[in-house]
Structures are given as C-alpha cells and as structure tokens.
Design an enzyme around this catalytic site. Structure first.
Site, PDB file in Angstrom:
ATOM      1  N   HIS A 122      -7.105 -29.424 -25.805  1.00  0.00           N
ATOM      2  CA  HIS A 122      -6.742 -29.649 -24.360  1.00  0.00           C
ATOM      3  C   HIS A 122      -4.922 -29.415 -24.292  1.00  0.00           C
ATOM      4  O   HIS A 122      -4.623 -28.840 -23.753  1.00  0.00           O
ATOM      5  CB  HIS A 122      -6.581 -30.615 -24.014  1.00  0.00           C
ATOM      6  CG  HIS A 122      -6.090 -31.055 -22.362  1.00  0.00           C
ATOM      7  ND1 HIS A 122      -7.061 -30.988 -21.676  1.00  0.00           N
ATOM      8  CD2 HIS A 122      -4.917 -31.845 -22.016  1.00  0.00           C
ATOM      9  CE1 HIS A 122      -6.879 -31.850 -20.246  1.00  0.00           C
ATOM     10  NE2 HIS A 122      -5.478 -31.907 -20.968  1.00  0.00           N
ATOM     11  N   GLU A 123      -4.240 -30.101 -25.341  1.00  0.00           N
ATOM     12  CA  GLU A 123      -3.286 -29.501 -25.103  1.00  0.00           C
ATOM     13  C   GLU A 123      -2.418 -28.604 -25.711  1.00  0.00           C
ATOM     14  O   GLU A 123      -1.498 -28.431 -25.328  1.00  0.00           O
ATOM     15  CB  GLU A 123      -2.276 -31.167 -26.674  1.00  0.00           C
ATOM     16  CG  GLU A 123      -2.634 -32.465 -25.511  1.00  0.00           C
ATOM     17  CD  GLU A 123      -1.893 -32.430 -24.277  1.00  0.00           C
ATOM     18  OE1 GLU A 123      -1.522 -32.373 -23.328  1.00  0.00           O
ATOM     19  OE2 GLU A 123      -2.799 -33.759 -23.910  1.00  0.00           O
ATOM     20  N   HIS A 146      -2.686 -25.915 -23.139  1.00  0.00           N
ATOM     21  CA  HIS A 146      -1.253 -26.272 -21.971  1.00  0.00           C
ATOM     22  C   HIS A 146       0.073 -25.828 -23.136  1.00  0.00           C
ATOM     23  O   HIS A 146       0.880 -24.886 -22.521  1.00  0.00           O
ATOM     24  CB  HIS A 146      -0.594 -28.141 -22.435  1.00  0.00           C
ATOM     25  CG  HIS A 146      -0.599 -29.249 -21.544  1.00  0.00           C
ATOM     26  ND1 HIS A 146      -1.322 -28.608 -19.600  1.00  0.00           N
ATOM     27  CD2 HIS A 146      -1.971 -29.890 -21.063  1.00  0.00           C
ATOM     28  CE1 HIS A 146      -1.591 -29.574 -18.906  1.00  0.00           C
ATOM     29  NE2 HIS A 146      -2.054 -29.953 -19.719  1.00  0.00           N
ATOM     30  N   HIS A 164       0.285 -22.189 -22.370  1.00  0.00           N
ATOM     31  CA  HIS A 164       0.787 -22.027 -21.161  1.00  0.00           C
ATOM     32  C   HIS A 164       1.629 -21.599 -21.677  1.00  0.00           C
ATOM     33  O   HIS A 164       2.417 -20.775 -20.826  1.00  0.00           O
ATOM     34  CB  HIS A 164       0.235 -22.975 -20.467  1.00  0.00           C
ATOM     35  CG  HIS A 164       0.276 -22.369 -19.085  1.00  0.00           C
ATOM     36  ND1 HIS A 164       0.068 -23.145 -17.818  1.00  0.00           N
ATOM     37  CD2 HIS A 164      -0.049 -21.121 -18.426  1.00  0.00           C
ATOM     38  CE1 HIS A 164       0.902 -23.509 -17.044  1.00  0.00           C
ATOM     39  NE2 HIS A 164       0.285 -20.981 -16.657  1.00  0.00           N
TER      40      HIS A 164
END
Length: 694
Positions: free
Chosen positions: A487-488, A491, A494
């Site tokens: 998940h991180e 980010h 992104h």
C-alpha cells in the site's frame, strides 16, 4: 496512509535575526549532496528555527516582487511565481514535519509547538494579502483567453480557489477571527498527536510468569523478552500498544484478562483524564473548525472540506457510507455469531467481548481454512516482501530500484534506493523506514523530502512500524503488514512516477478521496498467486510458498471482512458526524460518539477503528475525509478489474494507468483521469465482491 509535510503558507510579522544566520545551516541553500538528498548527518535541531524564519523572509520578498511587478498579471508572473516562491520553506518543512512523526524528541515537539503559530500567521498573511489576491484574481478572470494547457488551467483554478477558501474575500473583521482560529488549531493538533504518542509509549504491560504467556508464539515471546530487557526488566516480557505488539497479543494470548487490559488501554487513549487527555482538545478543534466553516460560508465543516473533493458534499458521502453499512453490519453480526459458537464449544460460559475478537478469529481461521498466521509468516521476510513490491513495479512499469550506500539517514533503520525508468533515466530517490521505536508515531505513511516539478525529481519516503527482527530471526511480516508495505509503496509510486511541470499539482497533491487509489490498487498484487511465487520464500529454506498455502490465503480473503469493513465504516461515519455538526455547544465527545454508534446499531463487540480521542487521521489531514479509504476502494477494485481482464502484468493496461493516474498528479480532474484509464466511471460491484458482501 498518505502524509505530506504541509506548510501553511502566509507571512509572519517576526523579523529574522542576522545573528541566527550561519553559513553552516544546510537548509539555506540547495543541498550540496548527490541527487540533492537531505544531509541528515549535518542537520541539527538548532538549524530548523532559523531556516523557517529565513524561509518566511525569503517568501515574503518573493510575494512582494509579485505584488510590485508593474507588468500585466499573467500565468507566469503570478501563478508560477507564487508556486515557486518558497524554496527554503519547502526544504525545511518537508524534513521537519516528517521528523516530528518518524523520529521525534521532546525538544523537537517543543519546537513544533513554538513554530506552529508562527507558520499559521505566515500562511494567513499570504492567503489574506489583498494585493496578491487581486493579482491572482486578475489572472483567473481572463483564464479563458490565456490559451493555457490543461495542467496550467488546473493550477490556476486550484490557486484561486485556495485563496478564496482561505478567506481572501472575507471582511477585515472576519479575517482577523480566521487568523485566530487557524493559530489555535495549529497548536491544538500538535498537542493532540503528542498525547497519543505519549500514551503509546507510556503503557507497558510487563509479564513475569510463563503461564501468562500461554498461546503466544515463540517468536513473539522472544520479541517481548528483548523489549523488556531494553526497558531494564530482563527476565520479563514486555507488551505495548504499538501494532506490532498489541495485535499479536490480542490474536494469540490465551490470557483473557490480559487481553482485556491491553485492549482497553488502547481504546481509551486520550480519554484517561490525565496529562494526555484529548477530550477537551478535540472538542475545541471541532468547535473551531465549525466556526471557520461558517466564516467561509458553509453550514458545517464537512461541506467546507468536501467542496474540494470528488464527493463534493456531505450528503453524497453519507449516502455512500450508509449504503455500505447495510452490507457490512449484517456480515459482522454473522461473524460475531460464529465466534460465539466457537466460544460456546469451550464450555466456559463466556460471552464474546471486543477483546476476544482477534483471538477467536484466529481460532476460527484455523478451523475453517486450516490456516494460521504463523504458517505463512516464515514466507514473508520483510526484505523479500519489499523486493516483491519492487519486482511488481518493474514488471508493470519497467522501473528498477537499486540500493544506495553512504547516503545520509536520520536513523540506522533507514535504507535508501535509487529509482530509474526503463530507459535508465532517474525517477527519484526512495527512502524506507520500517520498524517501530519510541520517537515514531504509529501506523504507516508516505511523504516527500522534495516534490517533483519539471526536471526536478522527487525524494520520497515510506515509514511504517512493522514486526522487528528478533535475535537471529529476521523481520517476518503478517499478511496485514505485507499489504501495508505494498500500500505505502503504491503511494511511493504515485510520488515517484509523477511528470508535472508545477509542484502545486504534482505527485500526491491530489484531492483526498483520490489519493488512496494508487496505494490501494497496489495492494491487489500482493496476494496474486503469480506474485506470491515471486517473493514469498521461506526465510530458512528458501522454499517458494507452496500452492496449498496460496490456496488457503485466497480462500480466506473475505474472512473477517464484516468486522474489518464495519470498524472502518464506523470510524468514517464518526468522522463525518463530528464534522457535520452545526452546533457544538456543550458537546461531550465521548457521549456523542456512543450515541452516534448506538444509532448506527454498531454491535458492542466492535469499536470504531479509531475513537474520537485518538483519531489522529482527522488531525493530520483526513478531517471529513476518512471515508476516502472506502471511496478509493471502489476505484481500486474497479481499476484492478482492468488488469484482471487483460492480465495482471499486461503492459498496455499498466501504461494506461501510469500515463493517466500515476504521472498526472492533480493536473486534471480526477474523474476525467480515471475515465481516461478505465473508459467509464467506477462500479461498486467489484468492491462488494472483494469484501465478500455480494
């Protein structure tokens, strides 16, 4: 979770003392390091305040230059100049605010509280600078004749709206009150978060009897013994409120009274009527936010916040959350009934309580799927999981991450990687900091030490609090920690892959209910069989995870999803309820929370994932925004359907996602970006199916 070092822009009346200027302060110039990385080995506590003050003076000078420019206002001499107006503040704030979460100290906390009103005043001085706003407004009013690109139009719209939302159109009297509100909120939020960190660190459950360790795996006992030794209690076992300690204890401990003790300590943080009490603080925060919203023309704070999101207003969010609640709660009740049956089989005559949920869920997992967390943890060595996340990014986007040595870091746990594109060009530098420690806030997040714009590539970090190595045993992650790492890193992608011309719209500078799409879609690859075989290897034998275990992992993916969705929804609805208030006079936040949860019909065996007095998300940028995880969950499940339709590593689909989401930042409306990738608006069905609710 996504965090950004948010500097509230606008000008302090404080003057910078020449005596504080030193040539050795690394923040006052571009970092003289390879790739412009932060020189953590040279940064000292005493550098921060002078750098902030010098940065304020620098930005004030740049603002004066914009205002005093006699040329006709245009996009370049107003909007771009403003976007580029704070280089020193950008450098120091990006590092300072990540350190206050990742490696704080009493001195750093004191400085944070001291600087908060200064930075708040600076932000207000800029936002409420009428001459500057007149320049911005002049450009905005002729936007249709400027032949701007889509990205430029987005930055112009965003800049203008930020000024309006910050009070630029208010009367002098209302602006004065807004300044006072912002100043109070800036310090209240820091105190709230510090109280939670203090409670996390102060709770210590020492166990000195072997029989009280019943049910705990050997690796967890060893870890607790090491923690106790470090705390000066050798020969005992120490358990804390940090996730890596509390959750395994609730999951495995056969000692029900001790489970109750650690659970209640966790859910009552900030609500103990002692020095760390947060009840009055959050009451004041909610009241001040309501007053601020009214000053700015909104009936409640949630509608003020949501006016700037995909959802647009509170009614849309509440309809969305209540619709999901109708799916989640019945499933949670059914799960509770199953757990109660399991307890009844033991013949102790006990009723299921909240502190029993994790323990009996683990037993039920074993009974239904012949699967225990301890069976799969040996295959999830942290370094292998991280390399798995990197390998997925390589197969999807062609990027590579290579470890760098001799890069300055703020703690020995931190590792650094250079990120390159398929053509060998550099995309950025990536930092990881994965283990808990007293100076680190709980949870996990992504942040930037430098944001991308034009040819300047970003410096991105992931911070978490995963299971630590114990003796000769490396860090072995739980399934939840595996998904958090992916998940991180989503980010991180992104932030790393962004290709924008202006910092104000680059990378993760997107609306709150869109920012979780890149992170949450990246979780999907973590448990795909093809991906598990790439990285899940037994830490002792090197054996690839067997098909039998993969099958069990996949079969139980919707297991306990009623609980997980319900606790998440309860927190999201609590957040909305607090910020939907139109009258906060005489409110008792704890009583209000109970009343709100009772009205929902939340069963007593489940508490909101975050209760009001330790709901750090709504202090750190997710106020009236915690729903974003579920909103983006609709997006990520619908988006991953495209990969499943064409192949999870289909190059064309990955290129579409990269070009239309990861590279675009906030350079275009998020729904347009999504539809450019997917071809249509997202559907709810994939999310319901993935959570076992359809």
């Amino acid at each position: 979770m996504f965090k950004r070092s948010i500097l509230i822009l606008a000008a302090s009346c404080m003057m910078y003392s020449c005596a504080n200027q030193t040539e050795s302060n690394p923040f006052l110039t571009e970092f003289q390091t390879p790739n412009g990385v932060p020189p953590f080995d040279k940064i000292r506590l005493e550098h921060y305040e002078p750098a902030f003050l010098q940065g304020i003076e620098e930005q004030n000078a740049n603002i004066r230059a914009i205002v005093d420019n006699t040329e006709a206002p245009d996009f370049e001499n107003v909007i771009v100049a403003f976007d580029n107006s704070s280089p020193i503040l950008n450098r120091v704030s990006a590092i300072f605010f990540n350190m206050t979460d990742a490696e704080t100290s009493d001195a750093l906390n004191e400085l944070s509280i001291k600087l908060a009103p200064v930075l708040s005043e600076h932000g207000d001085n800029i936002s409420l600078n009428q001459a500057l706003f007149n320049k911005v407004q002049a450009v905005y009013q002729k936007k249709d004749s400027l032949n701007l690109t889509t990205e430029q139009q987005r930055l112009l719209d965003k800049t203008y709206k930020d000024f309006v939302r910050s009070g630029a159109n208010l009367s002098a009297e209302k602006q004065a009150r807004l300044r006072e509100i912002n100043k109070q909120l800036s310090t209240l939020g820091i105190t709230f978060s510090n109280n939670i960190l203090n409670e996390n660190n102060e709770f210590m459950l020492f166990v000195d009897k072997q029989e009280d360790l019943a049910g705990l795996p050997e690796w967890f006992r060893q870890s607790a013994a090491e923690e106790a030794k470090a705390a000066g209690q050798e020969g005992k076992w120490l358990f804390t409120l940090h996730n890596a300690s509390r959750l395994p204890f609730l999951q495995y401990s056969a000692n029900r009274p001790l489970r109750e003790k650690i659970y209640k300590a966790y859910i009552n943080r900030g609500n103990n009527n002692d020095k760390n009490d947060n009840k009055k603080i959050i009451t004041d925060i909610v009241s001040l936010r309501l007053e601020k919203a009214r000053l700015l023309g909104f009936d409640c704070y949630s509608n003020f916040v949501l006016d700037n999101t995909m959802a647009k207003n509170s009614a849309t969010v509440m309809e969305f959350l209540n619709n999901l609640w109708n799916y989640a709660l019945p499933k949670a009740k059914a799960e509770a009934a199953e757990l109660q049956k399991l307890m009844d089989k033991e013949g102790k005559g006990e009723k299921l309580e909240a502190w029993d949920w994790w323990y009996y869920t683990e037993k039920l997992r074993k009974e239904k799927y012949d699967l225990e967390e301890d069976q799969i943890k040996p295959y999830f060595k942290l370094e292998n999981v991280r390399e798995g996340a990197f390998a997925v990014a390589n197969k999807l986007y062609g990027i590579t991450l290579t470890k760098l040595n001799n890069i300055p870091v703020y703690h020995p746990d931190v590792e650094v990687f250079e990120v390159k594109d398929a053509d060998g060009s550099q995309l950025g530098i990536f930092y990881v900091d994965y283990f808990p420690r007293p100076g680190k806030s709980g949870g996990a997040w992504m942040s930037n030490y430098r944001e991308q714009k034009g040819d300047i590539r970003p410096l991105v970090c992931n911070v978490a609090s995963f299971t630590k190595p114990v003796g000769d045993t490396p860090s072995l992650l739980t399934m939840d920690e595996v998904e958090t790492l992916f998940h991180e890193f989503g980010h991180g992608l992104h932030g790393l892959l962004t290709k924008c011309n202006y910092q104000g719209v680059s990378g993760t500078n997107v609306v709150r209910d869109f920012v979780e799409l890149p992170s949450q879609i990246n979780e999907h690859w973590a448990t795909e069989p093809e991906v598990l075989k790439m990285y899940a290897r037994h830490y002792q034998t090197g054996e690839v995870i067997p098909d039998s275990l993969i099958e069990k992992i996949l079969k139980q993916k919707t297991f306990n999803q009623g609980f997980m969705t319900t606790e998440l929804l309860a927190a999201a609805i609590l957040d909305m309820n607090l910020h939907n208030l139109t009258d906060t006079k005489g409110i008792d936040v704890v009583a209000y929370e109970k009343e709100a949860m009772d009205q929902l019909g939340l069963i007593p065996e489940i508490a909101p994932r975050y209760r009001t007095t330790y709901f750090n998300h709504i202090i750190g940028g997710y106020a009236a925004g915690y729903y974003s995880y579920l909103w983006a969950n609709v997006l990520d499940n619908d988006a991953f359907e495209a990969f499943k339709e064409h192949g999870i590593f289909d190059k064309a689909t990955a290129d579409l996602f990269r070009r239309n989401v990861l590279e675009k930042g906030d350079s275009e409306d998020p729904m347009i970006l999504y539809k450019n990738f997917r071809g249509s608006e997202p559907q709810l069905e994939p999310m319901l199916k993935n959570r076992g609710m359809k």
